[in-house]
Write a protein that holds these residues in place. Structure first.
Motif, PDB file in Angstrom:
ATOM      1  N   PHE A  73     -12.586 -17.763   2.602  1.00 15.37           N
ATOM      2  CA  PHE A  73     -12.070 -18.547   3.721  1.00 15.37           C
ATOM      3  C   PHE A  73     -12.520 -20.001   3.588  1.00 15.37           C
ATOM      4  N   ALA A  74     -13.791 -20.197   3.261  1.00 16.77           N
ATOM      5  CA  ALA A  74     -14.315 -21.552   3.099  1.00 16.77           C
ATOM      6  C   ALA A  74     -13.579 -22.301   1.992  1.00 16.77           C
ATOM      7  N   GLU A  75     -13.353 -21.635   0.882  1.00 13.47           N
ATOM      8  CA  GLU A  75     -12.650 -22.277  -0.231  1.00 13.47           C
ATOM      9  C   GLU A  75     -11.246 -22.697   0.183  1.00 13.47           C
ATOM     10  N   ALA A  76     -10.580 -21.841   0.951  1.00 15.08           N
ATOM     11  CA  ALA A  76      -9.234 -22.176   1.419  1.00 15.08           C
ATOM     12  C   ALA A  76      -9.262 -23.370   2.360  1.00 15.08           C
ATOM     13  N   ILE A  77     -10.288 -23.462   3.179  1.00 14.73           N
ATOM     14  CA  ILE A  77     -10.413 -24.592   4.105  1.00 14.73           C
ATOM     15  C   ILE A  77     -10.544 -25.901   3.333  1.00 14.73           C
ATOM     16  N   PHE A  78     -11.374 -25.890   2.300  1.00 15.47           N
ATOM     17  CA  PHE A  78     -11.591 -27.122   1.541  1.00 15.47           C
ATOM     18  C   PHE A  78     -10.358 -27.518   0.730  1.00 15.47           C
ATOM     19  N   VAL A  79      -9.611 -26.538   0.254  1.00  9.85           N
ATOM     20  CA  VAL A  79      -8.351 -26.847  -0.430  1.00  9.85           C
ATOM     21  C   VAL A  79      -7.368 -27.473   0.559  1.00  9.85           C
ATOM     22  N   ALA A  80      -7.247 -26.875   1.743  1.00  7.33           N
ATOM     23  CA  ALA A  80      -6.312 -27.394   2.742  1.00  7.33           C
ATOM     24  C   ALA A  80      -6.677 -28.807   3.174  1.00  7.33           C
ATOM     25  N   ALA A  81      -7.976 -29.097   3.215  1.00  9.37           N
ATOM     26  CA  ALA A  81      -8.441 -30.417   3.649  1.00  9.37           C
ATOM     27  C   ALA A  81      -8.588 -31.392   2.492  1.00  9.37           C
ATOM     28  N   ASP A  82      -8.324 -30.910   1.284  1.00  7.29           N
ATOM     29  CA  ASP A  82      -8.460 -31.731   0.077  1.00  7.29           C
ATOM     30  C   ASP A  82      -9.864 -32.336  -0.014  1.00  7.29           C
ATOM     31  N   ARG A  83     -10.867 -31.463   0.152  1.00  5.47           N
ATOM     32  CA  ARG A  83     -12.252 -31.900   0.062  1.00  5.47           C
ATOM     33  C   ARG A  83     -12.936 -31.176  -1.108  1.00  5.47           C
ATOM     34  N   GLN A  84     -13.650 -31.921  -1.890  1.00  4.38           N
ATOM     35  CA  GLN A  84     -14.283 -31.394  -3.093  1.00  4.38           C
ATOM     36  C   GLN A  84     -15.667 -30.843  -2.745  1.00  4.38           C
ATOM     37  N   VAL A  85     -15.698 -29.573  -2.421  1.00  5.86           N
ATOM     38  CA  VAL A  85     -16.956 -28.905  -2.087  1.00  5.86           C
ATOM     39  C   VAL A  85     -17.089 -27.672  -2.958  1.00  5.86           C
ATOM     40  N   SER A  86     -18.190 -27.551  -3.672  1.00 12.83           N
ATOM     41  CA  SER A  86     -18.455 -26.373  -4.499  1.00 12.83           C
ATOM     42  C   SER A  86     -19.016 -25.254  -3.620  1.00 12.83           C
ATOM     43  N   VAL A  87     -18.412 -24.063  -3.703  1.00  6.92           N
ATOM     44  CA  VAL A  87     -18.819 -22.940  -2.865  1.00  6.92           C
ATOM     45  C   VAL A  87     -19.407 -21.835  -3.737  1.00  6.92           C
ATOM     46  N   THR A  88     -20.637 -21.471  -3.465  1.00  4.15           N
ATOM     47  CA  THR A  88     -21.311 -20.385  -4.180  1.00  4.15           C
ATOM     48  C   THR A  88     -21.451 -19.193  -3.249  1.00  4.15           C
ATOM     49  N   GLY A  89     -21.027 -18.029  -3.709  1.00  6.16           N
ATOM     50  CA  GLY A  89     -21.114 -16.829  -2.892  1.00  6.16           C
ATOM     51  C   GLY A  89     -22.510 -16.249  -2.879  1.00  6.16           C
ATOM     52  N   ILE A  90     -22.959 -15.814  -1.699  1.00  2.00           N
ATOM     53  CA  ILE A  90     -24.266 -15.174  -1.561  1.00  2.00           C
ATOM     54  C   ILE A  90     -24.113 -13.903  -0.740  1.00  2.00           C
ATOM     55  N   PRO A  91     -25.031 -12.930  -0.899  1.00  2.00           N
ATOM     56  CA  PRO A  91     -24.981 -11.721  -0.077  1.00  2.00           C
ATOM     57  C   PRO A  91     -25.515 -11.987   1.328  1.00  2.00           C
ATOM     58  N   THR A  92     -25.133 -11.142   2.269  1.00  2.00           N
ATOM     59  CA  THR A  92     -25.572 -11.289   3.653  1.00  2.00           C
ATOM     60  C   THR A  92     -27.093 -11.323   3.766  1.00  2.00           C
ATOM     61  N   LYS A  93     -27.770 -10.550   2.942  1.00  2.00           N
ATOM     62  CA  LYS A  93     -29.233 -10.485   3.027  1.00  2.00           C
ATOM     63  C   LYS A  93     -29.889 -11.830   2.732  1.00  2.00           C
ATOM     64  N   ASP A  94     -29.169 -12.717   2.028  1.00  2.00           N
ATOM     65  CA  ASP A  94     -29.725 -14.032   1.734  1.00  2.00           C
ATOM     66  C   ASP A  94     -29.403 -15.062   2.811  1.00  2.00           C
ATOM     67  N   TYR A  95     -28.711 -14.619   3.872  1.00  2.00           N
ATOM     68  CA  TYR A  95     -28.402 -15.517   4.989  1.00  2.00           C
ATOM     69  C   TYR A  95     -28.747 -14.786   6.287  1.00  2.00           C
ATOM     70  N   PRO A  96     -30.038 -14.610   6.564  1.00  2.00           N
ATOM     71  CA  PRO A  96     -30.456 -13.837   7.737  1.00  2.00           C
ATOM     72  C   PRO A  96     -30.101 -14.531   9.045  1.00  2.00           C
ATOM     73  N   THR A  97     -29.653 -13.748  10.017  1.00  2.00           N
ATOM     74  CA  THR A  97     -29.319 -14.245  11.348  1.00  2.00           C
ATOM     75  C   THR A  97     -29.944 -13.310  12.380  1.00  2.00           C
ATOM     76  N   PRO A  98     -30.191 -13.774  13.609  1.00  2.00           N
ATOM     77  CA  PRO A  98     -30.779 -12.896  14.633  1.00  2.00           C
ATOM     78  C   PRO A  98     -29.960 -11.626  14.868  1.00  2.00           C
ATOM     79  N   ALA A  99     -28.633 -11.754  14.847  1.00  2.00           N
ATOM     80  CA  ALA A  99     -27.761 -10.602  15.058  1.00  2.00           C
ATOM     81  C   ALA A  99     -27.208 -10.103  13.721  1.00  2.00           C
ATOM     82  N   LYS A 100     -27.282  -8.827  13.508  1.00  2.00           N
ATOM     83  CA  LYS A 100     -26.713  -8.238  12.300  1.00  2.00           C
ATOM     84  C   LYS A 100     -25.191  -8.342  12.346  1.00  2.00           C
TER      85      LYS A 100
END
Length: 280
Positions: free
Chosen positions: A218-245
């Motif tokens: 989804f993020a990659e599609a957003i940057f293509v639509a906005a013509d913005r050069q942003v490199s997106v690296t995929g990570i697992p959920t466990k590497d992005y902890p949040t208070p709510a699962k």
């Protein structure tokens, strides 16, 4: 058809306000969902022909520490609204979420699958669904996911904001779902409301954008639509902890909605282009 809508400032409420200009909208100042009985009283006083609840407690992480309020707004208030609608014998349409499921497996969730929420927000929304059904009136529960628009805070607005100062981002890639444009949800609700006033349809339905993707995709599609050069690296959920699962599998089977109302899942990619143009 006289329509009463709870919620005007949120993503779906804002979209409904653009499409249903003859409807009456109640914001928090007129009907605070933290006071469920007042919401029911507003319905009984207005006596509309249909009610849509587009208001909710949506702060997923904050709900972990504020579950009592989330339960009042997302659980008790819809139940009171539904009971008032049942008393008037009018349809009640209520928005719910993919978060009522535990996110296991990889097949799309059916509307008839058992719920098993993994966080406080999901529990509050599941409680609201149960309360609406228990009211015994004509109702439609519309579960949706990953809502986006040019209004308020959502994944699209967040990614565009981050892209103004970042040229590389790490984004979760093992959560899969269907980004859903708020405008399409509003259109679906209005179609459903009209049909239900005429005595057709009702129950629990799913409505999510297609095709399914990850947050990274989804993020990659957003940057293509906005013509913005942003490199997106995929990570697992466990590497992005949040208070709510978060559930990993948020795919939704939308076939029942098409069968009963002729409403097909929207292509989120086309809607994304329109939203990005509006925001940039």
């Amino acid at each position: 058809m006289s329509m009463l809508v709870f919620g005007r400032s949120g993503q779906v409420g804002s979209a409904l306000a653009k499409l249903a200009q003859g409807a009456r909208f109640l914001g928090r100042d007129a009907a605070d969902l933290a006071n469920p009985s007042a919401c029911a009283a507003a319905i009984l006083e207005a006596r509309p022909s249909v009610v849509i609840n587009a208001a909710a407690y949506t702060a997923v992480d904050r709900a972990e520490e504020d579950e009592a309020l989330a339960q009042t707004i997302n659980g008790e208030a819809p139940g009171e609204m539904a009971r008032a609608c049942a008393e008037l014998d009018i349809p009640f349409l209520h928005i719910s979420t993919d978060y009522v499921f535990d996110g296991s497996g990889d097949r799309p969730w059916s509307a008839t699958d058992p719920t098993a929420p993994v966080n406080a927000y999901g529990r509050s929304k599941a409680a609201g669904e149960a309360a609406v059904r228990a009211a015994g009136g004509r109702h439609a529960i519309l579960r949706t996911s990953w809502v986006f628009s040019a209004t308020g805070s959502n994944f699209v607005t967040t990614m565009l904001r981050l892209s103004e100062s970042r040229d590389a981002l790490n984004i979760v890639e093992d959560q899969i779902g269907g980004p859903t444009p708020a405008l399409a949800i509003a259109e679906a609700l209005l179609e459903m409301a009209g049909s239900m006033v005429r005595g057709r349809g009702g129950g629990t339905y799913h409505f999510a954008g297609a095709p399914a993707t990850s947050w990274k995709g989804f993020a990659e599609a957003i940057f293509v639509a906005a013509d913005r050069q942003v490199s997106v690296t995929g990570i697992p959920t466990k590497d992005y902890p949040t208070p709510a699962k978060r559930p990993l599998n948020s795919r939704l089977d939308c076939s029942a909605l098409e069968t009963d109302f002729g409403i097909r899942p929207p292509d989120w990619r086309a809607a994304l282009d329109d939203v990005v143009k509006e925001l940039t």
